[in-house]
Design a protein around this motif. Sequence first.
Motif, PDB file in Angstrom:
ATOM      1  N   ALA A 128      17.863  11.297  -6.450  1.00  0.00           N
ATOM      2  CA  ALA A 128      17.620  11.492  -5.025  1.00  0.00           C
ATOM      3  C   ALA A 128      18.729  10.888  -4.164  1.00  0.00           C
ATOM      4  O   ALA A 128      19.148  11.483  -3.178  1.00  0.00           O
ATOM      5  CB  ALA A 128      16.268  10.890  -4.644  1.00  0.00           C
ATOM      6  N   THR A 129      19.225   9.726  -4.571  1.00  0.00           N
ATOM      7  CA  THR A 129      20.232   9.067  -3.735  1.00  0.00           C
ATOM      8  C   THR A 129      21.592   9.728  -3.833  1.00  0.00           C
ATOM      9  O   THR A 129      22.496   9.406  -3.076  1.00  0.00           O
ATOM     10  CB  THR A 129      20.410   7.589  -4.131  1.00  0.00           C
ATOM     11  OG1 THR A 129      20.792   7.534  -5.509  1.00  0.00           O
ATOM     12  CG2 THR A 129      19.136   6.805  -3.925  1.00  0.00           C
ATOM     13  N   LYS A 130      21.745  10.661  -4.771  1.00  0.00           N
ATOM     14  CA  LYS A 130      23.064  11.270  -4.918  1.00  0.00           C
ATOM     15  C   LYS A 130      23.054  12.763  -4.591  1.00  0.00           C
ATOM     16  O   LYS A 130      24.007  13.475  -4.840  1.00  0.00           O
ATOM     17  CB  LYS A 130      23.595  11.058  -6.339  1.00  0.00           C
ATOM     18  CG  LYS A 130      23.887   9.593  -6.615  1.00  0.00           C
ATOM     19  CD  LYS A 130      24.738   9.433  -7.845  1.00  0.00           C
ATOM     20  CE  LYS A 130      24.741   8.015  -8.375  1.00  0.00           C
ATOM     21  NZ  LYS A 130      25.512   7.086  -7.524  1.00  0.00           N
ATOM     22  N   ARG A 131      21.963  13.208  -4.029  1.00  0.00           N
ATOM     23  CA  ARG A 131      21.943  14.617  -3.630  1.00  0.00           C
ATOM     24  C   ARG A 131      22.837  14.805  -2.429  1.00  0.00           C
ATOM     25  O   ARG A 131      22.912  13.956  -1.568  1.00  0.00           O
ATOM     26  CB  ARG A 131      20.532  15.015  -3.230  1.00  0.00           C
ATOM     27  CG  ARG A 131      19.757  15.484  -4.404  1.00  0.00           C
ATOM     28  CD  ARG A 131      18.381  15.847  -3.974  1.00  0.00           C
ATOM     29  NE  ARG A 131      17.862  16.886  -4.808  1.00  0.00           N
ATOM     30  CZ  ARG A 131      16.821  17.639  -4.483  1.00  0.00           C
ATOM     31  NH1 ARG A 131      16.216  17.447  -3.335  1.00  0.00           N
ATOM     32  NH2 ARG A 131      16.391  18.554  -5.297  1.00  0.00           N
ATOM     33  N   GLY A 132      23.473  15.986  -2.365  1.00  0.00           N
ATOM     34  CA  GLY A 132      24.302  16.262  -1.201  1.00  0.00           C
ATOM     35  C   GLY A 132      25.679  15.657  -1.357  1.00  0.00           C
ATOM     36  O   GLY A 132      26.663  16.233  -0.953  1.00  0.00           O
TER      37      GLY A 132
ATOM     38  N   LEU C  34      13.035   9.445  -4.498  1.00  0.00           N
ATOM     39  CA  LEU C  34      13.696   8.477  -3.642  1.00  0.00           C
ATOM     40  C   LEU C  34      12.803   7.271  -3.382  1.00  0.00           C
ATOM     41  O   LEU C  34      11.623   7.406  -3.092  1.00  0.00           O
ATOM     42  CB  LEU C  34      14.069   9.133  -2.308  1.00  0.00           C
ATOM     43  CG  LEU C  34      14.801   8.216  -1.308  1.00  0.00           C
ATOM     44  CD1 LEU C  34      16.200   7.907  -1.837  1.00  0.00           C
ATOM     45  CD2 LEU C  34      14.875   8.859   0.065  1.00  0.00           C
ATOM     46  N   ILE C  35      13.413   6.094  -3.494  1.00  0.00           N
ATOM     47  CA  ILE C  35      12.720   4.852  -3.116  1.00  0.00           C
ATOM     48  C   ILE C  35      13.425   4.339  -1.878  1.00  0.00           C
ATOM     49  O   ILE C  35      14.585   3.952  -1.923  1.00  0.00           O
ATOM     50  CB  ILE C  35      12.825   3.804  -4.238  1.00  0.00           C
ATOM     51  CG1 ILE C  35      12.358   4.410  -5.562  1.00  0.00           C
ATOM     52  CG2 ILE C  35      12.077   2.546  -3.859  1.00  0.00           C
ATOM     53  CD1 ILE C  35      11.205   3.779  -6.204  1.00  0.00           C
ATOM     54  N   LYS C  36      12.737   4.345  -0.775  1.00  0.00           N
ATOM     55  CA  LYS C  36      13.374   3.958   0.482  1.00  0.00           C
ATOM     56  C   LYS C  36      13.477   2.445   0.584  1.00  0.00           C
ATOM     57  O   LYS C  36      12.659   1.708   0.031  1.00  0.00           O
ATOM     58  CB  LYS C  36      12.565   4.494   1.670  1.00  0.00           C
ATOM     59  CG  LYS C  36      12.531   5.987   1.757  1.00  0.00           C
ATOM     60  CD  LYS C  36      12.091   6.453   3.155  1.00  0.00           C
ATOM     61  CE  LYS C  36      11.742   7.926   3.103  1.00  0.00           C
ATOM     62  NZ  LYS C  36      10.394   8.192   3.601  1.00  0.00           N
ATOM     63  N   PRO C  37      14.495   1.976   1.305  1.00  0.00           N
ATOM     64  CA  PRO C  37      14.667   0.529   1.463  1.00  0.00           C
ATOM     65  C   PRO C  37      13.658  -0.066   2.444  1.00  0.00           C
ATOM     66  O   PRO C  37      13.973  -0.389   3.582  1.00  0.00           O
ATOM     67  CB  PRO C  37      16.096   0.408   2.021  1.00  0.00           C
ATOM     68  CG  PRO C  37      16.376   1.721   2.668  1.00  0.00           C
ATOM     69  CD  PRO C  37      15.582   2.741   1.930  1.00  0.00           C
ATOM     70  N   GLN C  38      12.430  -0.193   1.987  1.00  0.00           N
ATOM     71  CA  GLN C  38      11.373  -0.791   2.807  1.00  0.00           C
ATOM     72  C   GLN C  38      10.329  -1.361   1.858  1.00  0.00           C
ATOM     73  O   GLN C  38      10.321  -1.019   0.674  1.00  0.00           O
ATOM     74  CB  GLN C  38      10.753   0.264   3.721  1.00  0.00           C
ATOM     75  CG  GLN C  38      10.051   1.363   2.966  1.00  0.00           C
ATOM     76  CD  GLN C  38       9.840   2.613   3.797  1.00  0.00           C
ATOM     77  OE1 GLN C  38      10.620   2.908   4.702  1.00  0.00           O
ATOM     78  NE2 GLN C  38       8.784   3.340   3.488  1.00  0.00           N
ATOM     79  N   ALA C  54      18.573   2.122  -0.940  1.00  0.00           N
ATOM     80  CA  ALA C  54      17.754   3.160  -1.563  1.00  0.00           C
ATOM     81  C   ALA C  54      17.940   3.153  -3.073  1.00  0.00           C
ATOM     82  O   ALA C  54      19.040   2.954  -3.568  1.00  0.00           O
ATOM     83  CB  ALA C  54      18.133   4.524  -0.991  1.00  0.00           C
ATOM     84  N   TRP C  55      16.848   3.359  -3.779  1.00  0.00           N
ATOM     85  CA  TRP C  55      16.875   3.458  -5.237  1.00  0.00           C
ATOM     86  C   TRP C  55      16.310   4.806  -5.651  1.00  0.00           C
ATOM     87  O   TRP C  55      15.785   5.558  -4.825  1.00  0.00           O
ATOM     88  CB  TRP C  55      16.019   2.343  -5.867  1.00  0.00           C
ATOM     89  CG  TRP C  55      16.628   0.982  -5.843  1.00  0.00           C
ATOM     90  CD1 TRP C  55      16.748   0.166  -4.760  1.00  0.00           C
ATOM     91  CD2 TRP C  55      17.173   0.261  -6.950  1.00  0.00           C
ATOM     92  NE1 TRP C  55      17.337  -1.021  -5.124  1.00  0.00           N
ATOM     93  CE2 TRP C  55      17.599  -0.996  -6.467  1.00  0.00           C
ATOM     94  CE3 TRP C  55      17.332   0.539  -8.312  1.00  0.00           C
ATOM     95  CZ2 TRP C  55      18.190  -1.958  -7.285  1.00  0.00           C
ATOM     96  CZ3 TRP C  55      17.910  -0.420  -9.129  1.00  0.00           C
ATOM     97  CH2 TRP C  55      18.343  -1.657  -8.614  1.00  0.00           C
ATOM     98  N   ASN C  56      16.408   5.080  -6.969  1.00  0.00           N
ATOM     99  CA  ASN C  56      15.774   6.275  -7.525  1.00  0.00           C
ATOM    100  C   ASN C  56      14.709   5.832  -8.521  1.00  0.00           C
ATOM    101  O   ASN C  56      14.951   4.921  -9.307  1.00  0.00           O
ATOM    102  CB  ASN C  56      16.786   7.132  -8.287  1.00  0.00           C
ATOM    103  CG  ASN C  56      17.945   7.543  -7.421  1.00  0.00           C
ATOM    104  OD1 ASN C  56      17.815   8.409  -6.569  1.00  0.00           O
ATOM    105  ND2 ASN C  56      19.092   6.900  -7.609  1.00  0.00           N
TER     106      ASN C  56
END
Lengths: 256, 407, 207
Positions: A128-132, C34-38, C54-56
């Motif tokens: 997810a963090t590397k999409r786009g 996605l793991i949001k920074p919160q 952010a993590w996965n």
Amino acid sequence: MRRRALILLTAGAMALGGCVQTRQFADVQFQPPQGDYDLLLMRPDVSVGEVTAGGLVQPRADWTETARAHLLQALRAQQTARGGRTLVAETRESIPGVNPQTVADLERLHSAVGNSIALHKYMGADLATKRGRSLDWTLGQEAVRLGQATGMDYALFLYAQDSVASSERVALQVLGIAGCFIGFCAPQGGGGQMAYASLVDLKTGDVVWFNVLQTGSQLPGVAFGDIRTPQGAAQMVDRLIGRMKAGKEVRRAQAR
Amino acid sequence: MNEMNLTRRSILGGFGCACCMGMVGAAQARVTPAEVDPMIGPGHRPTDKDEQGMWQLYERAERDIADSNLLIKDPGLTRYLGGLAEKVGGPTAKDMRVYLAHIPEFNAFMAPTGFMVVFTGLLTRMRDEAQLAGVIGHEAGHFLRRHHIRGWRDTKRKSDILTVLSMGAGLGGAATGAYLGDWVRLAGMGTIFSLAAYSRHMEAEADALGLKQIARAGYDPNAMPETWEQLIGEMRATARMRRKLPRREGSLLATHPAPQSRMTDLRISAQEVRGLGTGADRGKDRYIRALGAHRKTLLEDQVKLNDPGGSLYILNSLAADGWNGLLRFYEGEVWRLRGEKGDNQRAAEAYAAAIAYPDAPPDAWRSHGYALIKMGRGDEGRRALQRYLAMAPNAPDAPMVRQTVGL
Amino acid sequence: MRKLLASFVALSLLAGCSSGVGSGLGGIGTYYRLIKPQPRTVARGTMIVQPTIAWNQIPRGPYDISREENWTLNGPYLDGLSFIGGLGNNERIVYQRRKADRKVPNFYSNMTPQDIADMIESFYMIRAGSVRFDVTALQPRAFLGQSGFQFDYNHLGGDEVERQGRAVGAIINGRLYLALFDATKLHYYGAGIGEFERIVQSARLRR
């Protein structure tokens, strides 16, 4: 002119039931190397074999040596045409001023990074963090130090494998799973090529470009650029790294 | 950290090929030592195209292996192993190279280009030099009888679907599949290497020739069947501790089929080669000296795999010549790791025995201390931990031990 | 290693070839959420942590236990963060057969930090393909506001890549709570350890 001819060949081959697959990923800011640059070609891994009737791929020393020589020649020529200089690191000891252990560690790290790119970009396991962001992996400071020690701008990792169907194989068209194990899946048909290349920018340590090439021949007698010949090797090199596309942002900027 | 794991089962499942690996079926007729002699001489080089191709792959593999960080590069130990290869390697002995891979599996393989890789798990289990020489002699037998290229050509002729079985891929369970598979690919051998699943006949040849080689070198030929006896014993012990029957799949049996009959044949053959040498040399002291400090690492690797039956079997057989601090310590570790009812007690007893010996490692004092504290004997325990701190003040876990002691 | 990569990629490009990579790491359509920074709960809601980047989330695999949760920044070959929350007495840390020849030790409530470190080491040697494992430190450290431990180690896998790890944990009311970060020694451990430390320091027990 030459480029067009190649495309025709490719199209023709596909019409006859062959297929060429290649998909490249690049960092969004990526500019293909141009002008005056130095490229370090890390130990290329080349192997050519013969697909026997039973579906085994039998390594051929003579074919491999020939193909290896032609590929390296084609690489040098291709990079020179771009204005670059190539240093081929045949062994871990042959990079001047660099400890072979460091080279070994970088190669190992790269294989883990390469596996990650394969997994998360080619196999559909998206992060997810590397999409786009088209390509977002690095080899880190060790690679930067390699660049500083050698004065090289880029490092290219290359793997190429080719297998040519023997006449019996062509006749039989036996399904073989043997190919999968040695890294080249030949589920049906004759021979084929598999290659990957990754380009590391040694100023940042980042993997800025990555490409996989696979060709396979479904029909008997349809041969792809035979990398045992200079033309065939040049063709593979061209397919693999000759059509480096710039990164998304650069292309967008160019389009305006 | 895992990668694709094409297990034997997944490959063979579609082809129902259990018989292909010689796991079932008629017993292999014994090949007598008199029947087999080396087929190559010193300085052998391939002339046929297919053999040249194979050589090239193995040459590349050897470069990768020689460079690998999975090796133990202790020059003394490597020289010792090379010396053994020279002793029992036959006419090509001077050409052979031996590499020691730090992998806790009972395995060794020989490449057709004349290099051999020995896994540390093998050294853990060998009781003396004669037994190790037997394994090396056996591997040299494959080399001297050109089994690789013969097997390759044989397979080609039969046009079989290749039974892809990397040597050791079925060994020891899923865990080893992960890294041994990597090792094979790393060596760039791929399917070629799968020919290490030699035919039963080839294994019998290598047994016979290996026996001849070690007998000529003066070793007690009975060392070879002993190795099988120990292997069988270990597998049974592993299974007994888990209260199950020894499984074929994923165990040593998978790549070393029919150990019983091989042991029997080797016992008979051993008698036939008695006259070739003095037949007395065991080399136990030389072996232990050569292993030196590595023995502790080898035992540690084995114990950490938490196969209590197998580990205790190995410890007990090593203790046949007498227990010492190291062996009692690891006996304790085996129980502690198993951690079932009553095991803490068993471990504590073993640690208590260990520290009575002069060679007890500092860890024995630590484990002894923790065990005493668990049993409610806090003061004694803390005194033992202090002894550990005195012996190893800069140990990585010293801060934790200090807190436990209350410092 | 090249051959491994090539076979990987080869299988992926061919239509319908899904490799079934290891413990659910990949294959067509696997998605790392996605793991949001919160602030968020992890490991079956047993702990609250606050990531600052952010993590996965690594998709659950066949060997995962219910009380674990795994994250990654760059992919599991390069780095990974594992949480275990509220593991009870005689429970396993990895899915395995009860009669496996080589068995990762179960967790017991009366384990010392040394025992837990050995349990983790066994996991790496038995299940994670490590051939060498070195302990660099074992020391007391508070976790979730309780007295616990920090365990630092290096290990070498069959892929010849050196990796480094840190596990921080505590036994609270007989249950194990653990946060573990494992990454390649070259670059990725250093790149991620700072964030791991922030997460560990932010961790709170959720009753």
